[in-house]
Scaffold this motif. Structure first.
Motif: not given
Length: 332
Positions: A117-122, A180-183
């Motif tokens: 999730v952190a990688a997707a956010a970055a 939010r959908a991924i998390a």
């Protein structure tokens, strides 16, 4: 288990176990502060910087992508030339996010799924600006046969089984909805077909952009290598590999019950045996080397994030290295 102290304190990844909006907001703030402070400037960014619009030509340098050869200029000058490209003013980025059961694992820090999730956010922060669009295909285990994946707060999606497509949209608000959908993904038991997940980025065909695959790449390379090479034909591809140190070597802790999170199989391993630990380390090293070789063969940029390291610092170094390589005229 004691760990060596880092020289600088690593970025503490907020646990996303509750998948709350507050947690994602803190994660976004952490990414923004770190990346905006060290990496400035649009369109010289993460991976697609050269873009796809034709620009001027220059002489070929070792490491240049041969697919950018300018053959008419090469023929006139008798010296190999490559065509420079100009960054597109509107970029489309797609993420293939592996949230199979093997991501619910960690021994040295945050769960692997939190790192995903952190990688997707970055990646979202680095790409969603100036009207750029970002979308994702997300997959998890098979779960109950015929059951459709459900994402809390996700927009309507389509896709077979537990692989769903989140449409590409522009704007930071839409990007936050995507995260939010991924998390909020409900991880199910069973194996994920990583090749099929990657192949969802090939359909339907899109104009040249960025495709990022975030996974632990536990599946054999022959199951996803061909799909990744096909994806690289049209897009700049980034592979983000998420690993935990216990996946690379076993500690000496006596009899250790080991559970496969994807199949539920349980084995007891005598970790006090040094020969067993050596064979395990050699086998996992060979497996990771095979994954890295397949990614190189596919032409994908490779970023490895570990649960026991400062993931933000690793990402910053990777992005900076990508930009430095392009300023020297190379593609990787």
């Amino acid at each position: 288990m004691a760990r060596a102290a880092a020289v600088t304190p690593p970025a503490r990844l907020p646990a996303t176990g509750d998948r709350s909006g507050a947690v994602l907001a803190r994660l976004q703030l952490m990414v923004t502060r770190k990346l905006d402070g060290l990496l400035q400037g649009d369109y010289a960014g993460l991976l697609p910087g050269p873009g796809s619009e034709a620009g001027e030509s220059r002489e070929y340098r070792p490491g240049d992508d041969v697919r950018r050869m300018d053959w008419p200029v090469t023929a006139r000058t008798t010296m190999p030339h490559v065509r420079r490209t100009v960054a597109d003013r509107e970029l489309e980025t797609w993420l293939a996010v592996d949230l199979s059961a093997s991501q619910d694992f960690a021994t040295a820090g945050p769960l692997k799924r939190d790192l995903v999730v952190a990688a997707a956010a970055a990646l979202a922060h680095l790409t969603v600006r100036g009207g750029n669009r970002i979308g994702a295909v997300v997959g998890t285990g098979a779960g109950t046969p015929g059951q459709t994946g459900r994402w809390r707060g996700a927009p309507p999606v389509t896709g077979p089984g537990t692989m769903v497509r989140l449409p590409a949209r522009s704007g930071r608000r839409e990007a936050q909805g995507l995260l939010r959908a991924i998390a909020g993904t409900e991880i199910r038991p069973g194996r994920l077909d990583l090749g099929a997940l990657v192949d969802m980025l090939n359909r339907p065909p899109r104009r040249r952009g960025v495709a990022a695959v975030i996974s632990d790449f536990r599946a054999p390379p022959e199951q996803w290598g061909r799909q990744l090479r096909k994806l690289r034909v049209r897009h700049d591809v980034l592979a983000v590999e998420v690993v935990d140190p216990r996946e690379l070597e076993l500690p000496d802790v006596g009899v250790l019950p080991v559970v496969d999170p994807e199949t539920g199989e349980v084995h007891e391993v005598q970790t006090a045996d040094p020969r067993l630990r050596h064979r395990y380390a050699a086998a996992t090293a060979a497996e990771r080397a095979a994954v890295a070789a397949e990614l190189r063969a596919a032409g994908a940029a490779h970023l490895r994030l570990r649960t026991d390291r400062d993931w933000l610092l690793d990402m910053v170094r990777f992005v900076a290295a990508q930009r430095h390589a392009r300023t020297r005229g190379t593609t990787r």
